[in-house]
Design an enzyme around this catalytic site. Structure first.
Site, PDB file in Angstrom:
ATOM      1  N   ASP A  42       1.153  -0.929  -0.268  1.00 16.40           N
ATOM      2  CA  ASP A  42      -0.252   0.102  -0.327  1.00 16.40           C
ATOM      3  C   ASP A  42       0.634   1.647  -0.413  1.00 16.40           C
ATOM      4  OD1 ASP A  42       0.760  -0.478   2.846  1.00 16.40           O
ATOM      5  OD2 ASP A  42      -1.121  -0.168   3.490  1.00 16.40           O
ATOM      6  N   SER A  43       2.278   1.774   0.240  1.00 16.33           N
ATOM      7  CA  SER A  43       3.570   2.609  -0.103  1.00 16.33           C
ATOM      8  C   SER A  43       2.945   2.518  -1.473  1.00 16.33           C
ATOM      9  CB  SER A  43       4.274   1.897  -0.337  1.00 16.33           C
ATOM     10  OG  SER A  43       4.582   0.356  -1.187  1.00 16.33           O
ATOM     11  N   ASP A  81      -1.033  -6.561   0.266  1.00 16.36           N
ATOM     12  CA  ASP A  81      -1.494  -5.650   1.201  1.00 16.36           C
ATOM     13  C   ASP A  81      -2.919  -5.046   1.331  1.00 16.36           C
ATOM     14  OD1 ASP A  81       1.218  -4.640   2.976  1.00 16.36           O
ATOM     15  OD2 ASP A  81       1.266  -3.408   2.055  1.00 16.36           O
ATOM     16  N   LYS A 110      -1.315  -8.896   3.433  1.00 21.22           N
ATOM     17  CA  LYS A 110      -0.449  -8.698   4.380  1.00 21.22           C
ATOM     18  C   LYS A 110      -0.959  -7.585   4.983  1.00 21.22           C
ATOM     19  CE  LYS A 110       3.550  -6.114   3.518  1.00 21.22           C
ATOM     20  NZ  LYS A 110       2.508  -4.866   4.659  1.00 21.22           N
ATOM     21  N   GLU A 112      -0.809  -5.429   8.815  1.00 24.29           N
ATOM     22  CA  GLU A 112       0.141  -4.633  10.274  1.00 24.29           C
ATOM     23  C   GLU A 112      -0.940  -4.890  11.175  1.00 24.29           C
ATOM     24  OE1 GLU A 112       0.570  -0.534   8.874  1.00 24.29           O
ATOM     25  OE2 GLU A 112       1.459  -0.887   6.800  1.00 24.29           O
ATOM     26  N   GLU A 176       9.933  -3.496   9.753  1.00 26.53           N
ATOM     27  CA  GLU A 176      10.106  -2.322   9.066  1.00 26.53           C
ATOM     28  C   GLU A 176      11.095  -1.646  10.300  1.00 26.53           C
ATOM     29  OE1 GLU A 176       6.877  -0.566   6.799  1.00 26.53           O
ATOM     30  OE2 GLU A 176       7.885   1.741   6.482  1.00 26.53           O
TER      31      GLU A 176
HETATM   32  O1  KIV Z   1       3.533  -1.116   1.407  1.00 24.54           O
HETATM   33  C1  KIV Z   1       4.734  -1.892   1.086  1.00 24.54           C
HETATM   34  O2  KIV Z   1       5.509  -1.522  -0.014  1.00 24.54           O
HETATM   35  C2  KIV Z   1       4.990  -2.239   2.250  1.00 24.54           C
HETATM   36  C3  KIV Z   1       6.738  -2.828   2.284  1.00 24.54           C
HETATM   37  C4  KIV Z   1       7.657  -1.590   2.598  1.00 24.54           C
HETATM   38  C5  KIV Z   1       7.487  -3.506   3.469  1.00 24.54           C
HETATM   39  O3  KIV Z   1       4.953  -2.857   3.532  1.00 24.54           O
END
Ligand code: KIV
Length: 259
Positions: A42-43, A81, A110, A112, A176
């Site tokens: 989600d970056s 994510d 994934k 958090e 992270e």
């Molecule tokens: O959102 C993302 O790209 C991430 C990675 C940096 C691990 O969670």
């Protein structure tokens, strides 16, 4: 458990795990040749959409980019994510994770968080949705973006959270910005692999945001190493294109159609 997930688990203590983010098919198809795991992170909220935080990323955005990424993947494990506010309780998480799995055909999701999300993680795994964890700096909810593991309480909490997540059934965990010696302790304590970003070489694998690695973003994070300058390459190409169009050198006859 799928073959691809077994492959990731088997790498622990044998070979480093190579992971990168991808947000589109063309990039994913290049990374697929080199990566064990491709993450649709989600970056993309900050990298592509210029959002102030990942909180603004929606499920639809994640699904659309993931569908594109999937088309570029032949061999790597694909993880998506779950965005902010899409897994606040087990029922909501299951509904949304099922949607992500069905629409994108990814291998895992994934999430958090630590002990607070254990019932959610257990629900997804019980429903055959493989889960990757994410500890340390949690961009979806973090207020202060430094590193984790400087204080005794942080060390104790992270060690416990990692263990709880492993016991709940996750197959791997992103760490992270976790302090070097704590990353080593967590990695030693777990039977599943740790994937570090800003968490030292003590992790079982590494992940970076692809735009940072190729020099397309303006990221200045301490943990980023820029391996190429794609920004420069694009600038040169577009400059040449502009010049050739202005001078009528492009397009040539070979680029044009004739009856
Ligand atoms: O959102 C993302 O790209 C991430 C990675 C940096 C691990 O969670």
């Amino acid at each position: 458990m799928s073959k691809k997930i077994k492959n990731i688990l088997n790498k622990k203590k044998k070979s480093k795990i190579i992971c990168l983010t991808a947000y589109s098919k063309n990039v994913a198809s290049i990374l697929d040749k080199y990566c064990d795991l491709i993450l649709v992170g989600d970056s993309l909220g900050s990298v592509l959409y210029n959002y102030k935080s990942t909180k603004e990323v929606t499920l639809d955005i994640m699904i659309n980019h993931s569908k594109s990424v999937k088309q570029g993947i032949k061999r790597s494990l694909m993880v998506v994510d779950m965005p902010y506010n899409t897994y606040r309780n087990p029922k909501e998480a299951l509904k949304n994770a099922k949607l992500v799995m069905q629409k994108t055909k990814c291998d895992a999701v994934k999430l958090e968080g630590g002990r607070k999300i254990i019932p959610i993680v257990k629900t997804l795994i019980k429903n055959k949705i493989p889960v990757m964890g994410h500890l340390g700096i949690l961009p979806q909810t973090e207020k202060k973006f430094t590193f984790k593991g400087g204080k005794k309480i942080e060390i104790a909490n992270l060690l416990k959270d990692a263990k709880y997540l492993e016991e709940a059934g996750i197959f791997s965990v992103v760490l992270e910005c976790v302090e070097t010696s704590l990353a080593k302790k967590i990695t030693k304590q777990l039977n599943i692999p740790t994937i570090g970003i800003g968490s030292s070489a003590n992790c079982d694998g590494q992940v970076l945001v692809i735009d940072d690695l190729i020099g397309l973003s303006e990221s200045k994070f301490k943990f980023v190493k820029q391996y190429a300058n794609v920004n420069k390459v694009i600038n040169l190409a577009v400059k040449r294109y502009k010049s050739e169009v202005l001078k009528k050198q492009f397009p040539k006859t070979k680029h044009s159609f004739k009856k």
